[in-house]
Every structure is written in structure tokens, then in C-alpha cells.
Design a protein around this motif. Structure first.
Motif, PDB file in Angstrom:
ATOM      1  N   ALA A  54       1.337  -3.588   9.831  1.00 39.13           N
ATOM      2  CA  ALA A  54       2.431  -3.632   8.853  1.00 39.13           C
ATOM      3  C   ALA A  54       1.956  -3.060   7.512  1.00 39.13           C
ATOM      4  CB  ALA A  54       2.946  -5.052   8.678  1.00 39.13           C
ATOM      5  N   GLY A 117       6.951   7.676  -0.420  1.00 37.94           N
ATOM      6  CA  GLY A 117       7.108   6.578   0.527  1.00 37.94           C
ATOM      7  C   GLY A 117       8.294   5.728   0.129  1.00 37.94           C
ATOM      8  N   THR A 118       8.364   4.543   0.702  1.00 37.75           N
ATOM      9  CA  THR A 118       9.482   3.632   0.430  1.00 37.75           C
ATOM     10  C   THR A 118       9.552   3.267  -1.046  1.00 37.75           C
ATOM     11  OG1 THR A 118       9.075   2.714   2.621  1.00 37.75           O
ATOM     12  CG2 THR A 118      10.496   1.444   1.156  1.00 37.75           C
ATOM     13  N   THR A 119       8.404   2.957  -1.625  1.00 40.17           N
ATOM     14  CA  THR A 119       8.374   2.521  -3.021  1.00 40.17           C
ATOM     15  C   THR A 119       8.987   3.587  -3.921  1.00 40.17           C
ATOM     16  OG1 THR A 119       6.362   1.288  -2.585  1.00 40.17           O
ATOM     17  CG2 THR A 119       6.839   1.754  -4.896  1.00 40.17           C
ATOM     18  N   HIS A 147      10.137  -7.096  -0.119  1.00 36.11           N
ATOM     19  CA  HIS A 147       8.833  -6.610  -0.576  1.00 36.11           C
ATOM     20  C   HIS A 147       8.962  -6.362  -2.084  1.00 36.11           C
ATOM     21  CE1 HIS A 147       5.580  -3.597  -1.012  1.00 36.11           C
ATOM     22  NE2 HIS A 147       5.099  -4.049   0.123  1.00 36.11           N
ATOM     23  N   SER A 149       8.409  -3.928  -3.714  1.00 34.85           N
ATOM     24  CA  SER A 149       8.944  -2.602  -4.042  1.00 34.85           C
ATOM     25  C   SER A 149      10.469  -2.565  -4.030  1.00 34.85           C
ATOM     26  CB  SER A 149       8.383  -1.548  -3.093  1.00 34.85           C
ATOM     27  OG  SER A 149       8.787  -1.845  -1.788  1.00 34.85           O
ATOM     28  N   VAL A 195      16.271  -5.632   2.731  1.00 33.87           N
ATOM     29  CA  VAL A 195      15.206  -5.192   3.633  1.00 33.87           C
ATOM     30  C   VAL A 195      15.723  -5.276   5.068  1.00 33.87           C
ATOM     31  CG1 VAL A 195      14.061  -7.466   3.904  1.00 33.87           C
ATOM     32  CG2 VAL A 195      12.714  -5.368   4.032  1.00 33.87           C
ATOM     33  N   VAL A 197      13.677  -5.085   7.949  1.00 36.49           N
ATOM     34  CA  VAL A 197      12.745  -5.973   8.648  1.00 36.49           C
ATOM     35  C   VAL A 197      11.720  -6.469   7.623  1.00 36.49           C
ATOM     36  CG1 VAL A 197      10.963  -6.113  10.417  1.00 36.49           C
ATOM     37  CG2 VAL A 197      13.014  -4.743  10.848  1.00 36.49           C
ATOM     38  N   ASN A 199       8.377  -7.628   6.066  1.00 31.49           N
ATOM     39  CA  ASN A 199       6.958  -7.404   6.370  1.00 31.49           C
ATOM     40  C   ASN A 199       6.167  -8.702   6.347  1.00 31.49           C
ATOM     41  OD1 ASN A 199       7.193  -7.540   3.469  1.00 31.49           O
ATOM     42  ND2 ASN A 199       5.042  -6.941   3.412  1.00 31.49           N
ATOM     43  N   ASP A 224      15.911  -1.057   2.818  1.00 31.12           N
ATOM     44  CA  ASP A 224      14.476  -0.791   2.857  1.00 31.12           C
ATOM     45  C   ASP A 224      14.051  -0.828   4.323  1.00 31.12           C
ATOM     46  OD1 ASP A 224      11.744  -1.060   3.078  1.00 31.12           O
ATOM     47  OD2 ASP A 224      11.553  -2.606   1.532  1.00 31.12           O
ATOM     48  N   ALA A 226      11.134   0.242   5.652  1.00 32.47           N
ATOM     49  CA  ALA A 226       9.693   0.483   5.827  1.00 32.47           C
ATOM     50  C   ALA A 226       9.156  -0.100   7.134  1.00 32.47           C
ATOM     51  CB  ALA A 226       8.912  -0.078   4.641  1.00 32.47           C
ATOM     52  N   GLN A 227       9.597  -1.310   7.474  1.00 32.60           N
ATOM     53  CA  GLN A 227       9.054  -1.959   8.688  1.00 32.60           C
ATOM     54  C   GLN A 227       9.960  -1.784   9.893  1.00 32.60           C
ATOM     55  OE1 GLN A 227       6.089  -3.165   8.952  1.00 32.60           O
ATOM     56  NE2 GLN A 227       5.565  -3.107   6.783  1.00 32.60           N
ATOM     57  N   SER A 247       8.669   4.880   4.843  1.00 33.12           N
ATOM     58  CA  SER A 247       7.356   5.506   4.596  1.00 33.12           C
ATOM     59  C   SER A 247       6.813   6.090   5.881  1.00 33.12           C
ATOM     60  CB  SER A 247       6.339   4.464   4.121  1.00 33.12           C
ATOM     61  OG  SER A 247       6.798   3.786   2.984  1.00 33.12           O
ATOM     62  N   HIS A 249       3.639   6.430   6.669  1.00 39.90           N
ATOM     63  CA  HIS A 249       2.379   5.842   7.155  1.00 39.90           C
ATOM     64  C   HIS A 249       2.576   4.584   7.992  1.00 39.90           C
ATOM     65  CE1 HIS A 249       1.962   2.380   4.327  1.00 39.90           C
ATOM     66  NE2 HIS A 249       2.773   3.104   3.589  1.00 39.90           N
ATOM     67  N   GLU A 250       3.793   4.022   7.968  1.00 41.43           N
ATOM     68  CA  GLU A 250       4.075   2.860   8.834  1.00 41.43           C
ATOM     69  C   GLU A 250       4.586   3.328  10.195  1.00 41.43           C
ATOM     70  OE1 GLU A 250       3.712  -0.045   6.978  1.00 41.43           O
ATOM     71  OE2 GLU A 250       4.782   0.155   5.080  1.00 41.43           O
TER      72      GLU A 250
HETATM   73  N1  PLP Z   1       9.057  -2.454   1.975  1.00 44.14           N
HETATM   74  C1  PLP Z   1       8.459  -3.086   3.002  1.00 44.14           C
HETATM   75  C2  PLP Z   1       9.237  -4.023   3.845  1.00 44.14           C
HETATM   76  C3  PLP Z   1       7.109  -2.852   3.267  1.00 44.14           C
HETATM   77  O1  PLP Z   1       6.511  -3.479   4.261  1.00 44.14           O
HETATM   78  C4  PLP Z   1       6.399  -1.939   2.451  1.00 44.14           C
HETATM   79  C5  PLP Z   1       4.961  -1.685   2.672  1.00 44.14           C
HETATM   80  O2  PLP Z   1       4.311  -2.262   3.473  1.00 44.14           O
HETATM   81  C6  PLP Z   1       7.082  -1.303   1.406  1.00 44.14           C
HETATM   82  C7  PLP Z   1       8.394  -1.590   1.212  1.00 44.14           C
HETATM   83  C8  PLP Z   1       6.380  -0.335   0.513  1.00 44.14           C
HETATM   84  O3  PLP Z   1       5.995   0.776   1.234  1.00 44.14           O
HETATM   85  P1  PLP Z   1       5.028   1.882   0.579  1.00 44.14           P
HETATM   86  O4  PLP Z   1       3.869   1.138   0.011  1.00 44.14           O
HETATM   87  O5  PLP Z   1       4.672   2.748   1.736  1.00 44.14           O
HETATM   88  O6  PLP Z   1       5.820   2.588  -0.446  1.00 44.14           O
END
Ligand code: PLP
Length: 435
Positions: A54, A117-119, A147, A149, A195, A197, A199, A224, A226-227, A247, A249-250
Motif C-alpha cells: 500500500a 501522483g495522487t497528492t 489519507h 493528501s 477515498v 479504498v 489505505n 482518491d 490511489a489504493q 498514482s 507507483h501503487e
Molecule cells: N491516497 C491514498 C489512499 C493513499 O494510499 C496514498 C498513498 O499511499 C495517497 C493518497 C498519496 O499518494 P502519493 O503519495 O502517491 O501521491
């Protein structure tokens, strides 16, 4: 075993994770493990047991090779270049955008803005859409499981615009309090930022229904993802969301690249949030005019190789098939949950039905950071702490959790190693003995 049975049954009723009848978890992992070169390396003279997916997943050879090949054979700066190599690199980058478009089923590729990325995607919406559209007294509705972010970017924007940030409370299982989202939506809600899912908990939110309710209340919706994207197919048109962030990288892709999906009419009306090369139509010392989306939101030289790597990652996961990945991870989560519940003193944090492959837990008498360090000595990589979701920890009254998170290449051996290492930590601390 008999003494344990009622506890397991109760926990199963409480947390019906997994896909009944899913394929044995080992099969997919065995098929794909060889694709991930890092999995052969030893850590602290032990087999690497990587359960921190994650935070970031590992990268298959196809992704590593796509980036390498870009620098070896196609490297040039993109857009406006008159020479062949620049046009070739532009084609690869814009081809990657089309790959993301198809991956999310966006209506057109101009609805995909590449970000770090997501942020950065959420910051883009906050600083561009948020500052242009929010007024004093407007409300942004997030959930209690966001998260950081999807919390922090809204706070300075709220300060500047006079808007207010509100959060939907969570149940003890780590779901949204039933009816609370609907009850908190009101005429002042301009945006629901939710969100997909969690994290920290693994909870999968019913985003399609939430989007429908938010739209009915006149609010825009940002998701969001990301997950979510690595574990289930996402169709932004079917969801009907206004913004969707993820993102690379996930998703077995490179770091430093991700994307924002935004409906075209919204993007077309949004001001730029960063200035520089590539995002302008004209520039003079008196003022500048802006390029059309998505270029308007991509100032400066982007992560071109990252875009190419992201496209390769999308090809990789869609080649395996997201439903297959989901079935594998659900079956493995069920195995892990049952094994975890056999450990005395282990408490799961986040037991929502249908959750994804995230096992957040506390072990009585051992701080999550100590547990993470002891597990590391056994070659078992988990994450310990607040997982950038401090409000979740506050909700559960805990400093943090230990978190094991699953990916396609994990199997039962990894879970067995995790559980053995937890029991070893308990022996070290003299805890965990059955009464
Ligand atoms: N949102 C969720 C649910 C996340 O798990 C993450 C990172 O793990 C983020 C946002 C932020 O992603 P990033 O750091 O790749 O921008």
C-alpha cells in the motif's frame, strides 16, 4: 482449535472478507513472481517478504525495461520539437495518456492530466478548482478515513476562501457511519472528496452511490483512487465522478507519475495552478494566455519516461486482468485474516465487509514500531504508524497500527512468515500467551 472456533466465527461474521470460491492465492503469485526482479533479493540474509504494497508496489521487468528503453532509444523533450526524436518521444508520452484514458474509460484523452501522483492531482483540484469556485460558508465533505493528501490540500484553500472542511464519521468496523454522508450533504456542499479504498483500513467505499447522492445535492465529486486502481477496474464514466486521482507507483508503475481524470468541461473552465513552459498559448510581460487542457495543467518538462513506464504498468496489470488480481488478493486476505485471528492479543483495525488486501492490526503489549522493527529482522517488510491517516488513528484511540498490505506476487508463504514473525515478537516481549 476448539477454543478458537467461536472467535473465528464471530470475526468472520464481523469481517466477511475474501471472494468465496476464489482461486488458490498461490497460483497467481507463482505465475508472476519471476516478473519482479527485486523479489529474488535477500534482506538481512533472509528471503524478502514484502508486505508494504500500500506504500508502493514493486515493478515488473516490463516497466523497468520500458523506462530503460525510453532513455536508451527515445529520449528527447516533448511537444514543439521539430526533430524526429522529439516527435517520437511526444508520441510515446501522448500514447501513454491514451492508455490511461482507456484504463479509466475516460471519454477523451484531454481529460487526463499527468501529475506526480495522487497528492499532486488533489492539490491541482484544490488550488485550481477550489480557489476559483469556493466561497465563504461553502462546504467540502471528506470522510473520516482520508489519507492526509485528501485533507491537507483543502485546509489552506479553506483558509483562503472561507470554505469549511467536514468529515463523515466512521463506525467501529471502519466503515462510514450509515446515512451520515447523505445527512451531511447539504445546499452548501460544493465538493465531496472521498477515498475509494482506505489505505489504513482497507475499507472500500460505495463511491458510485455516494457520487449519485452528492450530484443530487449539487456537489462535485473527487475520488482518491490511489489504493483502488491496482485492485479493481475503474470506469470513471460509469461512476460519473468529476475528478479521479491515482498514482502510478501503487499500480506496479514508476514513482513520480500519476494522473488526474477530470471531466472536460470542468478542466476547460479551470485556471492554471502552476505557471511555466508548455502551459501557455501566448506570453508577454503584460500577461499570458493559457493553453487548452490538459497542457494548461502540465507546466514544465514532465516525467516523460515515467509516463512511458506507467503505460507499461497499465498494460501489465490489465494483461493479468484486474478481476483475477482482485480474486487472488481477496483469497489471500481471507487466509491472512484467519491466521491473524489465531494470534492471541492481535486486534484487527478495519473489519469492513468486502475490504481489500490491507491487514491493519495492533498486537497487545508491543508498539507497532517495535513490531515493525522486529519483523524487519526476519526479512518481513510491513509498515507501522499512522499511514498518513492520523484522523483514523484518533478515531480508534490508537497511536498507529502495523499494516501488512498485499499485491499479486504475495502468497501464503508470505503470510506464514508474517505470522511466525509476530509470534516471535510476542515471545521476545513475553506477551501473547493464552490464558
Ligand atoms: N491516497 C491514498 C489512499 C493513499 O494510499 C496514498 C498513498 O499511499 C495517497 C493518497 C498519496 O499518494 P502519493 O503519495 O502517491 O501521491
Amino acid at each position: 482449535m476448539n477454543a478458537l472456533a467461536p472467535r473465528l466465527d464471530a470475526a468472520r461474521a464481523e469481517a466477511p472478507v475474501g471472494t468465496p470460491g476464489g482461486a488458490p492465492a498461490v497460483s497467481l503469485a507463482a505465475q508472476v513472481a519471476a516478473d519482479f526482479p527485486i523479489l529474488t533479493r535477500r534482506v538481512r540474509d533472509k528471503r524478502l517478504v514484502y508486505l508494504d504494497n500500500a506504500a508502493t508496489t514493486h515493478k515488473p521487468e516490463a516497466v523497468i525495461e520500458a523506462e530503460r528503453a525510453f532513455y536508451r532509444e527515445s529520449n528527447a523533450n516533448i511537444h514543439r520539437g521539430v526533430h524526429w526524436l522529439s516527435q517520437h518521444a511526444t508520441d510515446l508520452y501522448e500514447g501513454a495518456r491514451e492508455r490511461v484514458q482507456r484504463f479509466l474509460n475516460a471519454a477523451r484523452s484531454e481529460e487526463i492530466v499527468f501529475t506526480r501522483g495522487t497528492t499532486e492531482a488533489i492539490n491541482l483540484v484544490a488550488w485550481s478548482w477550489g480557489r476559483a469556485n469556493l466561497k465563504p460558508g461553502d462546504e467540502i465533505l471528506v470522510t473520516g478515513m482520508e489519507h492526509h493528501s485528501n485533507i491537507v490540500p483543502w485546509q489552506p484553500v479553506c483558509e483562503q476562501t472561507g470554505a469549511v472542511l467536514k468529515a463523515v464519521p466512521l463506525t467501529d468496523r471502519g466503515e462510514l457511519e450509515p446515512g451520515a454522508f447523505e445527512a451531511m450533504l447539504g445546499p452548501r456542499t460544493r465538493l465531496a472528496a472521498i477515498v475509494h479504498v482506505s489505505n489504513a483500513l482497507g475499507t472500500v467505499n460505495p463511491v458510485a452511490a455516494m457520487i449519485e447522492r452528492a450530484h443530487a445535492a449539487g456537489a462535485r465529486v473527487l475520488v482518491d483512487g490511489a489504493q483502488a486502481v491496482a485492485h479493481q477496474a475503474v470506469d470513471v464514466q460509469a461512476l460519473g465522478c468529476d475528478f479521479y486521482a491515482f498514482s502510478g507507483h501503487e499500480l506496479c508503475g514508476p514513482t513520480g507519475i500519476g494522473a488526474l481524470y477530470a471531466r472536460h468541461e470542468l478542466l476547460a473552465a479551470m485556471p492554471p495552478w502552476q505557471g511555466g513552459g508548455d502551459m501557455i498559448r501566448t506570453v508577454s510581460f503584460e500577461g499570458s494566455t493559457w493553453a487548452d487542457p490538459p497542457a494548461r495543467f502540465e507546466a514544465g518538462t514532465p516525467n516523460i519516461a515515467g509516463g512511458v513506464g506507467l503505460a507499461a504498468a497499465i498494460d501489465y496489470v490489465t494483461g493479468i486482468g484486474l478481476p483475477r488480481i482482485a480474486a487472488h488478493e481477496h483469497a489471500l486476505l481471507e487466509y491472512a485474516t484467519e491466521a491473524a485471528l489465531r494470534i492471541p492479543g492481535l486486534r484487527l483495525i478495519g473489519t469492513a465487509p468486502g475490504k481489500t488486501g490491507i491487514l491493519s492490526f495492533m498486537v497487545e503489549g508491543i508498539h507497532p514500531h517495535d513490531l515493525g522493527t522486529i519483523l524487519d529482522a526476519e526479512g518481513v517488510a510491513i509498515r507501522a504508524g499512522h499511514h498518513c491517516a492520523m484522523p483514523v488513528m484518533t478515531r480508534f484511540g490508537i497511536p498507529g497500527t502495523a499494516r501488512a498490505s498485499l499485491a499479486i506476487y504475495n502468497d501464503e508463504r508470505d503470510i506464514d512468515a508474517l505470522m511466525a514473525a509476530i509470534r516471535g515478537a510476542q515471545r521476545m516481549f513475553g506477551t501473547g500467551a493464552r490464558p
